[in-house]
Enzyme design. Structure first.
Site, PDB file in Angstrom:
ATOM      1  N   GLU A 442      -8.881  -3.384  27.237  1.00  0.00           N
ATOM      2  CA  GLU A 442      -7.898  -2.312  27.054  1.00  0.00           C
ATOM      3  C   GLU A 442      -7.558  -2.029  25.597  1.00  0.00           C
ATOM      4  O   GLU A 442      -6.403  -2.116  25.191  1.00  0.00           O
ATOM      5  CB  GLU A 442      -6.629  -2.629  27.865  1.00  0.00           C
ATOM      6  N   GLU A 512     -11.956  -5.717  36.948  1.00  0.00           N
ATOM      7  CA  GLU A 512     -10.720  -6.046  37.657  1.00  0.00           C
ATOM      8  C   GLU A 512     -10.661  -5.155  38.885  1.00  0.00           C
ATOM      9  O   GLU A 512     -10.917  -3.960  38.799  1.00  0.00           O
ATOM     10  CB  GLU A 512      -9.485  -5.769  36.783  1.00  0.00           C
TER      11      GLU A 512
HETATM   12  C1  GAL Z   1      -5.211  -4.290  33.829  1.00  0.00           C
HETATM   13  C2  GAL Z   1      -5.199  -5.244  32.672  1.00  0.00           C
HETATM   14  C3  GAL Z   1      -4.677  -6.595  33.063  1.00  0.00           C
HETATM   15  C4  GAL Z   1      -3.429  -6.458  33.858  1.00  0.00           C
HETATM   16  C5  GAL Z   1      -3.699  -5.661  35.085  1.00  0.00           C
HETATM   17  C6  GAL Z   1      -2.479  -5.391  35.912  1.00  0.00           C
HETATM   18  O1  GAL Z   1      -5.084  -2.995  33.400  1.00  0.00           O
HETATM   19  O2  GAL Z   1      -6.462  -5.390  32.102  1.00  0.00           O
HETATM   20  O3  GAL Z   1      -4.462  -7.326  31.896  1.00  0.00           O
HETATM   21  O4  GAL Z   1      -2.485  -5.788  33.097  1.00  0.00           O
HETATM   22  O5  GAL Z   1      -4.161  -4.400  34.715  1.00  0.00           O
HETATM   23  O6  GAL Z   1      -1.890  -6.522  36.390  1.00  0.00           O
HETATM   24 MG    MG Z   2      -3.167  -4.471  29.115  1.00  0.00          MG
END
Ligand code: GAL
Ligand code: MG
Length: 967
Positions: A442, A512
């Site tokens: 990010e 993710e």
């Molecule tokens: C993503 C990020 C993580 C965490 C997650 C939400 O955007 O990479 O670090 O923030 O979302 O829990």
């Molecule tokens: Mg973040």
């Protein structure tokens, strides 16, 4: 010099990073362990004068979790997600309040290190480290998740006693690239040591071992003294020998000849390459993590051993070929999870044993991959992933979330980008488990990313590179910085469309997905059905492993710190403690409970989604279509030699029988037809389900022999029930008795309170964050109470007022020798759709202590998270609930056909005409004909349409067996 305010300042006098670890405790011969008590004071900012009081801090440790260290500056943990905790603009950190921890300790350098250099190793410090020896500045470092080593010999020669001072400045220009979604802490978070090495020593060993059995070993020799010998050569007669096991590797003369003409060599004392070819050698995969030792010896002209290092290698090849990520030429599935170094007591400090326990948990629940979100993890992690078998996406410590767009193109931050990525690669390159380098998280996408990607591709051409930011706006772009399409939280539709509309050109592996906040992870099975069937889709990494709750004392609101050891059980803090999230320490601004989003509770207790994942990842798959039972080996590389099986048939009539299973000798990816065991084929009546209980034949590091691996399950054709076998409606009704209802609709049966309609559930985090909970409150569902409008014979009609109009609920009761029967009809007005649930609440007049049911279980299931064996399950009522940190809907079991609830006064036996979702509380049972899916809308897609509860008319019926009372 104000290093903390300069983005270009990444460190001073740091030693080059290599794969060798010398700061490893031994008997003091070459390493002096400095962990333990240090004098400490927390100053308000880096330029503040010394304070009168010195306290005692344990190193490694975060001062943020140990209030006894605060003194006049209080600095509790602070949680923000994407925003910076303060308004200052990059690159300037706050000046007035910038907690600065000064650690000092007197150290006597062993006299027998005489003639050698003395090096200081600081495992990790957050966020800027300044090193002084006897008051003299010696060096500095940034990157809170990598070690820094300094040659301190000029200030601390062997035999001297010196004062080592480690100052950790919490906020620095580097903080702007460490804006990860986690608690902000301060401290020295990994070990501190002194070490020494021979003057002429091995300085780096780089191994490349491929699946074809080719091994090359590049050895660098360093010289601390520097004078005397010709640059770039070993002194006359000195030698490097390299062996794989006992087999000597050949010196690569050709490479050497090339190197001799190479100017770059002058930076080093010498560089030599060795090679060997070992066709047929056992290869490394996450399923078969075979490691071999490579020993590198440095000998002097007399043949005496001067230095020796052992590196473990795994022979394996990683490539991206078209839309496939291949390991050893084979397409793998990435069943991944994101992992942070974190602990509910110590904040960021973890022990090797703890890391190991976490990895064993991953194994037990079917994970085969880890993304080190969002920074290089503790070094012990990679030793363990090599050993236990995991595919690792190693991520650099770069996240400039709040200033993503600005910093990724800012040349002032380019040194930070390159140092963070390059030092990670140089540290971790010999680990076979590391299969992909990630450039961080990010931080938008800019020139700095392409620059570091180019550096990595040149320095380590053996692994793919990925970076989510590079593809976030367009999955068909960002090739310079990402070999993988690694989006976050993409919907099922999006991923399916991407690979089906046009032929995919890169593998899709979500970095993710399936956000585990609270009671969540709906539709994991839908994702996996697509992943396992569509070319181009290869898996993803669940967000995330653990809830980041910190143990807090409720009396004074302070973090419990190390003193909180043992003050929680099975996910639940003891009386006087709770799991804190953002804001609980008075931290403002903060992002509340958004850090509680793991598949395990803060203390590591698995949430039910872990079992869902275990089943989805099962190496043994079962299917039953058109009367044919099939088993499939879902491993990528292994057979089933290490597994055992047992067939279990369970039926809604109460039948439960089992026979040993003989698992066929199936290769990875292969399917075979098997017979339903004759003993079970005709057993039971009603709904019949066949489970294959898969267990470990022999013990492994993560499971003892006999431990359950998974329980795949299929439905067999129903068989008619024999007459008189149970309380299910539909058999001979026998003589009917009137059901007497009082004027206000109460049932005139002893102990039985008439169940009432309910459309509400306590909002999950997903419901809240997506706005569904607000919608339901606005519709009046939370506060609505059914009102009886008509009682006629054995029929009760009630209505529930909502903003969309009245919901009409009709209950027709009937009673016969086999029990009480109720036919439920719920008519929803136009426009009232997508509800949390449609069900009835049966109040109990005595406390429920135990539940037995035929349905999914034993763990908690919801309609979009119910990959669980269907059969008879039995649990104490208190074990049905799940202690999600923030209270919310929990404890349901889906597709239930029979339910027995035992209270102190007797047992109530419910049967249902169709599968329902039941939730048993101590004071009531909720029977839902429809229950909304969980989805993952706290970050990502909401429940899929098929898992939502529609408008219209819903009918179902239940029966209560005679001779028992609901109370
Ligand atoms: C993503 C990020 C993580 C965490 C997650 C939400 O955007 O990479 O670090 O923030 O979302 O829990
Ligand atoms: Mg973040």
């Amino acid at each position: 010099m104000r290093e903390w305010a300069e983005p270009e300042h990444v460190g001073r006098r740091r030693e080059p990073v290599g794969t060798l670890r010398r700061a490893v405790p031994d008997d003091g011969a070459t390493c002096l362990d400095l962990d333990g008590d240090w004098e400490f004071q927390l100053r308000p900012h880096p330029e503040a004068a010394e304070l009168p009081a010195w306290r005692t801090a344990q190193v490694p440790g975060c001062w943020t979790t140990e209030p006894s260290l605060w003194g006049e500056v209080a600095d509790p943990p602070w949680y923000t997600n994407d925003r910076m905790p303060w308004p200052d603009l990059p690159p300037t950190p706050p000046t007035a309040h910038n907690p600065t921890g000064v650690h000092r300790r007197d150290v006597t350098v062993p006299a027998d290190w005489s003639g050698r250099r003395v090096l200081l190793h600081v495992g990790a410090a957050e966020s800027l480290l300044l090193v002084r020896v006897d008051g003299q500045p010696v060096g500095s470092s940034t990157d809170s998740h990598l070690a820094a080593e300094f040659d301190i010999t000029p200030w601390a020669p062997p035999g001297s006693t010196v004062r080592v001072e480690l100052t950790v400045v919490k906020w620095s220009a580097a903080t702007f690239v460490e804006d990860q979604d986690q608690w902000w802490h301060g401290g020295i978070t990994r070990s501190v040591r002194l070490f020494t090495r021979p003057v002429l020593h091995l300085s780096d060993v780089r191994t490349v071992a491929d699946a074809g059995g080719r091994l090359s070993v590049d050895v660098r020799v360093g010289c601390d003294a520097g004078e005397g010998a010709q640059r770039g050569y070993l002194p006359a007669g000195w030698r490097v020998d390299v062996r794989l096991g006992r087999t000597a590797l050949a010196f690569d003369a050709e490479a050497h000849a090339r190197d001799l003409a190479d100017e770059r060599l002058s930076l080093y004392r010498g560089r030599v390459r060795f090679g060997g070819w070992f066709p047929g050698i056992a290869t490394w995969t996450a399923e078969t993590p075979v490691l071999h030792d490579v020993t590198v010896d440095l000998r002097d002209a007399d043949g005496a051993l001067v230095d020796s290092q052992v590196q473990r290698v795994g022979f394996r090849t990683v490539e991206v070929v078209g839309p496939d990520l291949l390991v050893n030429g084979r397409r793998i599935f990435v069943r991944g999870v994101n992992r942070h170094d974190r602990d509910p007591l110590t904040g960021r400090v973890v022990t090797t044993e703890q890391v190991r326990q976490e990895l064993l948990t991953f194994k037990r629940f079917g994970f085969n991959a880890v993304r080190t979100s969002h920074y290089p993890n503790d070094p012990s992690f990679y030793d363990l992933t090599d050993e236990l078998g995991f595919y690792v996406v190693d991520e650099a410590n770069i996240e400039s979330h709040a200033w993503a767009h600005e910093l990724c193109d800012d040349p002032a931050y380019l040194p930070a980008f390159t140092q963070r990525v390059a030092r990670m690669v140089r540290r971790d390159r010999n680990h076979p488990s590391v299969i992909i380098w990630s450039l961080g998280n990010e931080s938008d996408y800019g020139a700095n990313h392409d620059a570091v990607a180019a550096w990595v591709r040149r320095d380590d051409p053996t692994r793919p590179v990925q970076y989510e930011g590079a593809i976030k706006d367009d999955w068909n772009s960002g090739f310079a910085a990402s070999d993988i399409v690694c989006p976050m939280y993409a919907s099922l539709d999006q991923v399916v469309e991407h690979v089906t509309r046009n032929p995919p050109i890169r593998p899709v592996i979500q970095c993710e997905y399936s956000h585990a906040m609270g009671n969540s992870n709906g539709s994991l099975s839908d994702y996996w059905a697509a992943i396992e069937s569509l070319p181009g889709l290869q898996g993803g990494f669940i967000w995330e492993f653990a809830d980041h709750g910190l143990l807090q004392r409720t009396a004074d609101g302070l973090p419990a710190g190390r003193a909180g050891t043992g003050r929680f059980t099975d996910g639940v803090p003891d009386e006087g403690f709770r799991w804190a999230h953002g804001g609980d320490f008075g931290d403002t601004p903060h992002d509340g409970a958004f850090c509680l989003d793991g598949v395990v509770l803060p203390d590591g207790t698995p949430k039910p989604v872990m079992f869902e994942h275990r089943e989805l990842a099962s190496p043994v798959r079962l299917s039953f279509t058109d009367g044919v039972l099939r088993v499939r080996n879902a491993y990528d590389f292994s057979g089933w030699g290490h597994l055992r099986g047992r067939w279990v048939l369970e039926a809604s009539d109460g039948t439960s029988c089992s026979v040993p299973a003989r698992l066929p000798d199936l290769g990875p990816g292969c399917t075979a037809t098997v017979e339903v065991p004759a003993e079970l084929a005709e057993a039971g009546a009603g709904e019949r389900w066949l489970q294959l209980v898969v267990t470990q034949a022999e013990g492994t590091a993560w499971n003892p022999a006999g431990a359950e691996v998974s329980r795949p399950c299929v439905r067999l054709p129903d068989r008619a029930r024999d007459e008189g076998t149970g309380g299910e409606p539909g058999g001979e009704p026998g003589a009917e008795f009137p059901v007497v209802l009082t004027g206000d609709g109460a049932l005139d049966l002893p102990g039985l309170v008439r169940p009432e309609l309910t459309l509400w559930r306590d909002p999950t985090d997903n419901d809240d964050i997506a706005g569904d909970a607000d919608r339901w409150v606005a519709a009046g569902l939370r506060d609505a109470h059914p009102v009886v409008v008509r009682v006629e014979g054995s029929t009760v009609v009630s209505v529930l007022g909502t903003s969309a109009g009245q919901v009409r609920h009709t209950q027709r009761f009937r009673r016969d020798a086999r029990g009480l029967h109720c036919e439920e009809t719920v008519e929803l007005p136009e426009g009232l759709d997508d509800l949390p649930r449609i069900g009835v609440r049966v109040p109990l007049t005595a406390t429920a202590v135990n539940a037995t049911w035929f349905g999914t279980g034993p763990w908690e299931t919801y309609p979009d998270r119910c990959t669980a064996p269907v059969g008879w399950h039995d649990l104490p009522v208190r074990a049905l609930a799940v202690p999600y940190v923030r209270p919310q809907e929990n404890g349901a079991r889906t597709r239930v056909r029979e339910l027995r609830v035992r209270t102190s006064e007797g047992e109530s036996r419910f049967s249902f005409d169709r599968p329902v979702t039941v939730t048993v509380h101590e004071d009531a049972v909720v029977l839902d004909v429809r229950h909304r899916g969980l989805g993952t809308a706290s970050c990502g897609p909401n429940a899929l349409p098929q898992h939502r509860t529609g408008a219209g008319t819903h009918t179902w019926s239940w029966s209560l067996a005679p001779g028992v009372r609901v109370s």
